[in-house]
Design an enzyme around this catalytic site. Sequence first.
Site, mmCIF file in Angstrom:
data_model
loop_
_atom_site.group_PDB
_atom_site.id
_atom_site.type_symbol
_atom_site.label_atom_id
_atom_site.label_comp_id
_atom_site.label_asym_id
_atom_site.label_seq_id
_atom_site.Cartn_x
_atom_site.Cartn_y
_atom_site.Cartn_z
ATOM 1 C CE LYS A 196 37.097 62.841 -3.830
ATOM 2 N NZ LYS A 196 37.071 62.739 -2.343
ATOM 3 C CB SER A 230 35.036 59.226 -1.721
ATOM 4 O OG SER A 230 35.578 60.510 -1.389
ATOM 5 C CB SER A 273 37.561 60.849 1.134
ATOM 6 O OG SER A 273 36.359 60.224 1.529
#
EC number: 6.3.5.7
Length: 512
Positions: A84, A159, A183
């Site tokens: 990420k 997210s 997330s």
Amino acid sequence: MTNVADLVKLSAAEMGAAIKKGEVSSRELVDAHLDVIEAAEPSVQAFLKVSADEAREQADAFDAKSAEEKAALPELAGVPIAIKDMIVTKGIETTAASKILEGWIPPYDATVIEKLKAAGMPILGKTNLDEFAQGSSTEHSAYKTTHNPWDTDRVPGGSGGGSASAVAAFEAPLALGTDTGGSIRQPGALTGTVGVKPTYGGVSRFGAIAMASSLDQIGPCSRTVLDSALLQEIIGGHDKRDSTSIPEGPRPMVAAAREGMKRDLKGLKVGLIKELGGDGFQPGVEARFNEGVKKLEEMGAEVTEVSLPHLPYSLGAYYIIMPSEVSSNLARYDGMRYGLRVMPPDNVPQTAANMMAYTREAGFGDEVKRRIILGTYALSAGYYDAWYGSAQKVRTLIIDDFKKAFEKVDVLVGPTSPVTAFKFGEKTEDPMAMYAIDITTIPANLAGVPAMSIPAGLSDDGLPVGFQFIAPQQRDEVMYKPAAALEAALEDEWNGPIWKSLNASWLDGQAK
């Protein structure tokens, strides 16, 4: 070993075993996944940056090691991974999906990246997210919108939608995410993957771009419970560079997962969270969850209902604490030291304050600005005690609720998300509706306890549903055993893992 489409559909543990047997090389695995990335990205858009050259170099370096050197490495050695873009990577652009960090090349690696490299795991690239991890749909990235591989007209969750979509779409066997209010777990639920939020402090946050420091936690994204256990044991452990890092080393999660695969849960006490259900939960979500609970009982678990009376207040507390910490953490992006710098127009005084204002106006997106404003207000004179102080008191009550619950049961369960993946634009005009989706995941972050989402099947709309396990602090292994057991039982019912049934059209033509 086999064609690309079959190779990338192996679990990470199976890939690691094939490497150790000499049936496939790390370079072959990297090349196979890069082929899939090239084919899938037009549809999925999971990656912000594909680090193909670096991944190949790392794979070649691993393959060149002696048999003795490889034998000393973890089971996942040589298996590629995606990261990420909230986690810094030396020499690879890291933006947190924000224009304000566009072009920033970190001069150092996060602790978790150092550990992955030491384990011989090549990095395929950086995945998309909501800007600075602020969102529940990955619609708030400054660069692109990631699509759900199960239905590319729908969101993958947020997210960390990029990491979850990359794993679901077979672009990567594993990924790292960050979980501040769900997330990792919520995108896991919406994409049919496994997402884990470790105990707060169980995995070093050094090198994780800070959003809300008392809530953020790096964790694994994978397609199986065992894969997450193997990855969490690699990245976990104490780090003196992180003041919140727990001195104790990683828990025996791999052993717990393998024990769970035997499907014997006799003696395990499971708490059904009373407050997670009812209004706002899709019927298909509740149906799959109830079926999962029944399977836990069939394997010998003792299931009782447990109340967390202050859980309904967690959403309100979180959306005061988190923006307050966001306001503080994002103050560093001022155009002075790194990242974007926008100078005022000639007719505006050329002051540092004006430069900061113009930089932030151009560099931050609407959702980030919304949370900074909310947090700044909550921390302002005259409102600190009324808002931030009160929210912290509620947080303490929620922590106490969990402690009392774990005196009665070993592990808690509930749906991971009240809804399945929704269509793009469906909730962006109503931030409150978007925030409400996090009600199921936020409590674990407020309490600092570990939590995991695994696929529970498909809802009536044909989209994945997530089943969440929550364990006591520093007892992450407790959730791995029942999670692996339920995964195994459900796979029997589905005649294989749910993720293998995904219609991944981009794999067509990958038979090489």
